[in-house]
Design a protein around this motif. Structure first.
Motif, PDB file in Angstrom:
ATOM      1  N   ALA A  66       6.283  -8.061  34.384  1.00  0.00           N
ATOM      2  CA  ALA A  66       7.367  -7.130  34.064  1.00  0.00           C
ATOM      3  C   ALA A  66       6.830  -5.802  33.551  1.00  0.00           C
ATOM      4  O   ALA A  66       7.449  -4.760  33.725  1.00  0.00           O
ATOM      5  N   THR A 101      14.274  -4.203  23.167  1.00  0.00           N
ATOM      6  CA  THR A 101      14.055  -4.166  24.610  1.00  0.00           C
ATOM      7  C   THR A 101      12.844  -3.290  24.910  1.00  0.00           C
ATOM      8  O   THR A 101      12.538  -2.356  24.180  1.00  0.00           O
ATOM      9  N   HIS A 142      10.419  -1.732  31.564  1.00  0.00           N
ATOM     10  CA  HIS A 142      10.131  -2.638  32.678  1.00  0.00           C
ATOM     11  C   HIS A 142       9.628  -1.831  33.851  1.00  0.00           C
ATOM     12  O   HIS A 142       9.932  -0.650  33.978  1.00  0.00           O
ATOM     13  N   TYR A 180      15.930  -2.020  34.760  1.00  0.00           N
ATOM     14  CA  TYR A 180      15.648  -3.303  34.105  1.00  0.00           C
ATOM     15  C   TYR A 180      14.875  -3.088  32.799  1.00  0.00           C
ATOM     16  O   TYR A 180      14.186  -2.073  32.625  1.00  0.00           O
ATOM     17  N   SER A 188      12.705  -5.724  29.642  1.00  0.00           N
ATOM     18  CA  SER A 188      12.433  -7.047  29.084  1.00  0.00           C
ATOM     19  C   SER A 188      13.132  -7.095  27.733  1.00  0.00           C
ATOM     20  O   SER A 188      12.982  -6.173  26.928  1.00  0.00           O
ATOM     21  N   ALA A 244      18.997 -16.992  30.331  1.00  0.00           N
ATOM     22  CA  ALA A 244      17.899 -16.678  31.258  1.00  0.00           C
ATOM     23  C   ALA A 244      18.348 -16.877  32.697  1.00  0.00           C
ATOM     24  O   ALA A 244      18.023 -16.107  33.589  1.00  0.00           O
ATOM     25  N   TYR A 265      20.912 -13.986  33.438  1.00  0.00           N
ATOM     26  CA  TYR A 265      20.524 -12.575  33.331  1.00  0.00           C
ATOM     27  C   TYR A 265      19.050 -12.285  33.581  1.00  0.00           C
ATOM     28  O   TYR A 265      18.649 -11.122  33.547  1.00  0.00           O
ATOM     29  N   SER A 266      18.207 -13.299  33.787  1.00  0.00           N
ATOM     30  CA  SER A 266      16.776 -12.992  33.863  1.00  0.00           C
ATOM     31  C   SER A 266      16.048 -13.814  34.923  1.00  0.00           C
ATOM     32  O   SER A 266      14.922 -14.258  34.709  1.00  0.00           O
ATOM     33  N   LEU A 296      13.347 -12.595  27.532  1.00  0.00           N
ATOM     34  CA  LEU A 296      13.929 -12.673  28.866  1.00  0.00           C
ATOM     35  C   LEU A 296      13.301 -11.502  29.624  1.00  0.00           C
ATOM     36  O   LEU A 296      13.581 -10.334  29.328  1.00  0.00           O
ATOM     37  N   HIS A 338      13.238 -10.114  32.700  1.00  0.00           N
ATOM     38  CA  HIS A 338      13.789  -9.210  33.728  1.00  0.00           C
ATOM     39  C   HIS A 338      15.310  -9.097  33.575  1.00  0.00           C
ATOM     40  O   HIS A 338      16.048  -9.800  34.263  1.00  0.00           O
ATOM     41  N   VAL A 339      15.775  -8.232  32.698  1.00  0.00           N
ATOM     42  CA  VAL A 339      17.223  -8.113  32.468  1.00  0.00           C
ATOM     43  C   VAL A 339      17.711  -6.750  32.948  1.00  0.00           C
ATOM     44  O   VAL A 339      17.115  -5.715  32.616  1.00  0.00           O
TER      45      VAL A 339
END
Lengths: 544, 141
Positions: A134, A321, A324, A329, A331, A358, A361-362, A376, A378-379
């Motif tokens: 990520a 957060t 990414h 996106y 993380s 997860a 959303y991920s 998580l 990849h959000v």
């Protein structure tokens, strides 16, 4: 994510049956406790103060929602409804019955998990960057190399009775999020000027009672020789690592006593020999493993807009957060450090919620951080508000990543038979104190790490602020350390002076943050100010 | 002393093993015992006159003998390689993989447990001194 094939599954299943058989032989008296102990340790079972503890491997900290659900089920069925995420990206259960252990291992094997080599004098579970795959700054995803080394090190016939435990971390960016140079072997995947990938080997780092930063012994091992080089490093250690004194048996002592140059010479000699022995896997195996770590299908046009009208949400976004590599996106870090909570603990219900989030959303993926939080990876930014709302309702929305409240703490004297002092209550009082004074946010990045004994499981040597619990004439006493870092600017913390009692240490932490607030220049973190002004101003404030 | 477990077809060597130092001094000795602190590579120039190497495990937790065994096999030694001392059932499969083909444990081992130990692992992840094909080779053959 890596998926087992029939071979991996067969090996894990065989291990479960082996342990079942070993436990039976122990009960029948065919194995003495001394003979059984290393066998159970290599299956993650420790005898703690009150009960057995089981440490489950989470290879390179990556797991999916099905696996997280299984961990929650184990917490409910065999423990007291919670688990503890650790500094090596694993999970521990604290209230296990020995007679349940084989059944737990069998439950784990159903979801491609195990507790193999999570303890004992062998190569342990391999850790990695929690933002792997990520992070925008990585050369490549480091996890395929960690997986290759997982296979190589599992049941390695030569290296199961090493002088001492052996920990390996693999990263692939200049930013070190895995404390790479504080491992027995730290590997950084790098790219040379010709664009080829290779592995830089750092050997002989570690914390414990003699902390050391690993020197680089080879800055570019070609990837088709990675396993052979690791084998050479381990063979030299297995043959010449000290076995006369448990406290001098880690590889860091060997490298230190020989000198990095002489250790390197011996490794290179062994490496040249092993190159003729055909121990390297076919390169196609590395390529096969890589296919499991390809990017998920990120939306090309994911929106980067975030509605920041709710200040609580906006604070969480700012704090928890991380940028990414894909537009739109991030993380997202789920803090397991609620104010006054036990660092790294999660209830079964919270695990299930994190698993479900997860999935929603991920891309069905979670990571365990060595700082005892969950990622998580990849959000979509567009999903952040819904995600935060669900987390906040479950007590998982603490906006405190990398702040003074984001404390690493070992289990300490509340659980551990080695500890001299409690760690958890000190962490609780400190996070409560800073939450109450409201200073957490203004102090910015401040990594605080607490160990309940000199074995340093709580990474106190690597804390911007470190706390070491000791026993002083039967009373818990806490030493304060400043200036450590586990990151790419790695350094070892120094002790300030005489220790404090359990109340005094909370005041002392507050005192050193006050010095920082007074002395800091623009943009400086606590660590930067300490490095610029040195120990004296802090000492004066503490002991004056 | 318990029964010798031997997985070779040739005759058992019956003369006593001498220390590495004695072996290097005596040009006629053909059986030698390696202690954990000995360097197995000292024997390499003399392998043609060796019929038995005993590797002593004074305590099962001292794993230096595993490296000694592999080093001898990697150098082409094909005589008997015997693990002696604190040799336990749960070490046998690893020892076998490192090239041991005889075991002389201090304590008698249960025959059923020994067989179970050798039958335990359906596959191996990595190459060693035995002839088993690692999983990563099977996947790509």
């Amino acid at each position: 994510m890596y998926k087992y094939d029939q071979y991996d599954q067969a090996m894990v299943d065989a291990r479960v049956e082996e342990f079942r058989d070993q436990a039976r032989r122990r009960l029948e008296g065919k194995l003495t406790e001394a003979q059984f102990t290393p066998l159970r340790l290599k299956n993650g079972l420790y005898l703690q103060l009150h009960a057995y503890m089981l440490r489950v491997a989470i290879p390179y900290g990556t797991l999916d929602s099905r696996q997280m659900h299984a961990l929650a089920d184990i917490a409910d069925r065999y423990d007291r409804g919670y688990g503890h995420f650790t500094t090596r990206q694993n999970i521990q259960y604290n209230w296990i019955k020995l007679e349940d252990a084989a059944d737990i291992l069998a439950d784990l094997s159903k979801v491609e998990m195990h507790a193999i080599q999570t303890s004992g004098n062998c190569i342990r579970n391999i850790s990695s960057d929690h933002f792997a795959g990520a992070a925008a700054d990585e050369v490549v995803d480091p996890r395929p190399y960690a997986e290759l080394l997982r296979q190589w090190s599992s049941f390695h016939p030569e290296f199961n009775y090493l002088p001492r435990k052996f920990k390996i971390a693999v990263i692939a960016s200049d930013t070190d999020r895995a404390a790479m140079r504080l491992h027995d072997i730290g590997i950084q995947i790098v790219q040379n000027d010709a664009g080829e990938l290779g592995a830089a080997f750092y050997v002989g780092g570690g914390m414990g009672r003699t902390p050391m930063i690993a020197p680089c012994i080879n800055d570019f091992v070609p990837l088709d020789r990675l396993v052979t080089y690791a084998e050479a490093c381990l063979r030299v250690y297995n043959r010449y690592g000290r076995r006369d004194n448990k406290y001098k048996a880690r590889i860091k002592i060997l490298v230190h006593e020989l000198g990095a140059e002489e250790y390197t010479r011996q490794v290179e000699e062994e490496f040249a020999h092993l190159l003729e022995q055909g121990v390297e896997p076919p390169f196609a195996e590395l390529e096969r493993i890589r296919t499991f770590f390809e990017d998920p299908l990120f939306e090309a046009d994911a929106s980067s807009d975030i509605d920041r009208s709710d200040p609580d949400f906006a604070l969480w976004v700012d704090r928890n957060t991380v940028a990414h590599k894909a537009d739109g996106y991030v993380s997202a870090v789920i803090s397991l450090k609620p104010v006054g909570g036990i660092p790294g603990d999660a209830t079964a219900e919270q695990m299930r919620l994190m698993a479900d989030l997860a999935k929603d959303y991920s891309f069905d993926e979670l990571r365990v951080m060595h700082t005892q939080n969950i990622v998580l990876p990849h959000v979509r930014k567009a999903d952040l508000h819904a995600l935060w709302t669900a987390l906040d309702e479950a007590g998982l929305g603490a906006p405190n990543l990398d702040t003074v409240e984001d404390i690493i703490a070992c289990p300490g004297l509340d659980y551990c038979s080695l500890a001299n002092a409690r760690s958890i209550p000190v962490a609780q009082r400190i996070s409560e104190r800073f939450a109450k004074t409201g200073k957490t946010e203004t102090l910015g990045q401040l990594k605080l790490k607490i160990s309940g004994c000199i074995n340093a499981c709580g990474h106190h040597h690597a804390g911007h602020i470190g706390i070491l619990g000791v026993d002083r004439k039967g009373v818990e006493n806490y030493q304060l350390l400043l200036g450590g870092s586990e990151a790419e600017d790695v350094s070892l913390a120094k002790i300030t002076g005489p220790g404090f009692d359990e109340h005094g240490i909370v005041d002392a932490v507050e005192t050193v943050t006050t010095v920082y607030e007074r002395e800091r220049e623009d943009g400086e973190r606590f660590l930067d100010t300490y490095r610029r002004i040195g120990m004296n101003p802090f000492k004066e404030a503490l002991y004056g | 002393m318990a029964e010798l477990l031997r997985y070779r077809d040739d005759e058992t060597v019956d003369h006593p093993a001498v220390t590495v130092d004695a072996f290097l001094d005596q040009s006629n000795a053909s059986a030698v015992r390696i202690e954990p602190g000995d360097d197995a590579r000292d024997l390499l120039p003399h392998l043609e006159r060796v019929a038995l190497v005993e590797v002593n495990f004074p305590a099962f937790g001292d794993g230096r003998g595993y490296s000694s065994a592999r080093i001898l096999r990697e150098a082409g030694y094909d005589g008997e390689l015997r693990a002696v001392g604190d040799v336990l059932v749960d070490q046998l499969a690893y020892m076998r993989r490192c090239g041991f083909d005889a075991f002389e444990p201090d304590q008698q081992l249960d025959k059923g447990d020994v067989q179970a130990a050798f039958d335990r692992w359906p596959e191996v992840y990595q190459p060693a001194a035995d002839d088993r094909t690692p999983i990563w080779t099977k996947r790509h053959s």
